[in-house]
Design an enzyme around this catalytic site. Structure first.
Site, short mmCIF file in Angstrom:
data_model
loop_
_atom_site.label_atom_id
_atom_site.label_comp_id
_atom_site.label_asym_id
_atom_site.label_seq_id
_atom_site.Cartn_x
_atom_site.Cartn_y
_atom_site.Cartn_z
N PRO A 220 6.02 1.98 -7.96
CA PRO A 220 5.43 3.26 -8.35
C PRO A 220 4.59 3.82 -7.21
O PRO A 220 3.81 3.08 -6.59
CB PRO A 220 4.55 2.90 -9.55
CG PRO A 220 4.22 1.45 -9.36
CD PRO A 220 5.40 0.84 -8.66
N MET A 221 4.76 5.12 -6.92
CA MET A 221 3.96 5.77 -5.88
C MET A 221 3.56 7.15 -6.36
O MET A 221 4.42 7.98 -6.70
CB MET A 221 4.74 5.87 -4.57
CG MET A 221 4.93 4.56 -3.86
SD MET A 221 5.86 4.73 -2.29
CE MET A 221 7.54 4.82 -2.93
N GLN B 99 4.24 2.86 -15.19
CA GLN B 99 2.98 2.25 -14.76
C GLN B 99 1.80 3.05 -15.28
O GLN B 99 1.69 4.25 -15.02
CB GLN B 99 2.87 2.14 -13.24
CG GLN B 99 1.65 1.30 -12.86
CD GLN B 99 1.40 1.21 -11.37
OE1 GLN B 99 1.10 2.21 -10.72
NE2 GLN B 99 1.53 0.01 -10.81
N CYS C 228 -4.32 -0.23 -7.18
CA CYS C 228 -4.49 1.00 -6.40
C CYS C 228 -5.86 1.02 -5.74
O CYS C 228 -6.88 0.83 -6.40
CB CYS C 228 -4.34 2.22 -7.30
SG CYS C 228 -4.51 3.77 -6.39
N LYS D 58 0.33 -5.18 -11.70
CA LYS D 58 0.45 -5.13 -10.24
C LYS D 58 -0.96 -5.21 -9.67
O LYS D 58 -1.83 -4.41 -10.04
CB LYS D 58 1.15 -3.86 -9.78
CG LYS D 58 1.46 -3.83 -8.28
CD LYS D 58 2.36 -2.65 -7.95
CE LYS D 58 2.89 -2.76 -6.51
NZ LYS D 58 1.87 -2.52 -5.48
N GLY E 91 4.42 -5.23 -0.06
CA GLY E 91 3.60 -5.12 1.14
C GLY E 91 4.37 -5.31 2.42
O GLY E 91 4.98 -6.35 2.65
N ASP E 92 4.36 -4.28 3.28
CA ASP E 92 4.99 -4.32 4.60
C ASP E 92 6.50 -4.54 4.52
O ASP E 92 7.09 -5.27 5.32
CB ASP E 92 4.35 -5.39 5.49
CG ASP E 92 2.91 -5.06 5.86
OD1 ASP E 92 2.46 -3.94 5.53
OD2 ASP E 92 2.24 -5.91 6.46
#
Length: 324
Positions: free
Chosen positions: A20-21, A74, A103, A142, A204-205
């Site tokens: 989710p973004m 989310q 977040c 998350k 992540g990354d």
């Protein structure tokens, strides 16, 4: 390493997930990721305060179609009862509910939500317990590794999540204080995998297909959740699927990037209308150009060009200058 993954009652075709973004993972973006192989996609973060108080406006974030399933929703907030109520309200709109406890942005943590919750394990327990009681859907959380580098309590939070009935947990192994700086410490994902029995999703990354395969190999996690690496790059999923299947992935040609950008614009226009789509797609056009010669100048140009026809002309000129 490529395998189906079961999260509660939900079984996914593979273990590659779109994160989710906020402001990004709307319906058009999700459909493009699914076309390239993402098995589960998430909505943007949905405020439970907005659901309860604004209702219709916040529900716009949940707009979907049949092809957009399975869908993860989310939620974020800091009140156990409101999060439980939010879960009940959205249950018929998705296939899995996730609670955001990672977040790092100020406007979220300032309300006590997001990664601010990592400083209150007792509240984390209450939130998961109440939300678990409220929904029949698979429930996940998350998180980040902790509020600060010297407050890495991700294992404690993971055990609470498992104890209270979560079906999986996702870890972005940076602290809140790191924001998006430095490197994600994938070793923490491996630690978490050894500490709980529910599925662990790493994040992540993850910017290339090689990153995806490396995280799965190095951490033993059950799946990966791609976030910024999918910006202008939905092919990260199909390329990772190819690598995990022992095949050499082919990078998208500029013409393929153009087709994806135009399809993205078309879908966005259908969803939100031309005016909103043209405004919001400018950032996506810049991301689609990443890594190509002249991309910086192109990004500057699309941010000031007015009108759909002029914008389309600039896209064709940059991505397919030799096309008739």
């Amino acid at each position: 390493m490529l395998k189906p993954i079961s999260i509660g009652s939900l079984t996914l075709a593979n273990n590659l997930i779109l994160a989710p973004m906020a402001g990004i993972t709307n319906l058009p973006f999700r459909l493009l990721a699914r076309r390239e192989g993402a098995s589960l996609c998430f909505t943007e973060m949905v405020s439970v305060n907005g659901l309860v108080r604004e209702g219709r406006k916040t529900f716009e974030l949940l707009r979907s179609v049949t092809e957009d399933r399975p869908l993860g929703i989310q939620l974020f907030g800091d009140d156990p009862q409101l999060l439980a109520e939010g879960a009940r309200m959205v249950e018929e709109h998705g296939d899995l509910i996730d609670i955001n406890m990672g977040c790092p942005v100020k406007k979220v943590v300032g309300t006590g939500a997001g990664s601010a919750l990592l400083r209150e394990p007792a509240k984390v327990r209450a939130i998961i317990r109440e939300t678990r009681r409220a929904t029949r859907l698979p429930l996940t959380v998350k998180i980040r590794s902790g509020w600060a580098c010297d407050e890495a309590n991700f294992l404690e939070i993971a055990r609470i999540a498992e104890d209270e009935g979560c079906d999986a947990i996702s870890l972005h192994p940076r602290s809140r204080s790191q924001m998006f700086e430095g490197h994600a410490d994938w070793r923490k994902i491996a630690e978490m995998k050894l500490s709980v029995t529910i599925p662990v999703i790493g994040s992540g990354d993850l910017f290339t297909a090689s990153d995806v395969t490396a995280m799965l190999a190095e951490t033993g996690c059950d799946g990966v959740m791609v976030a910024r690496g999918a910006l202008g790059n939905p092919w990260i999923f199909s390329q990772a699927l190819a690598m995990l299947d022992g095949r050499e992935p082919a990078p998208p040609a500029p013409e393929e990037r153009l087709r994806a950008a135009l399809r993205h614009l078309e879908l966005f226009t259908e969803l939100s209308g031309e005016r909103v789509a043209l405004r919001e797609m400018r950032k996506h056009f810049g991301w689609y150009s990443h890594g190509l010669a002249g991309a910086a100048q192109f990004r500057k140009a699309v941010n000031i060009i007015e009108g759909k026809e002029a914008l389309l002309e600039a896209l064709h000129r940059f991505f397919a200058p030799e096309a008739p």
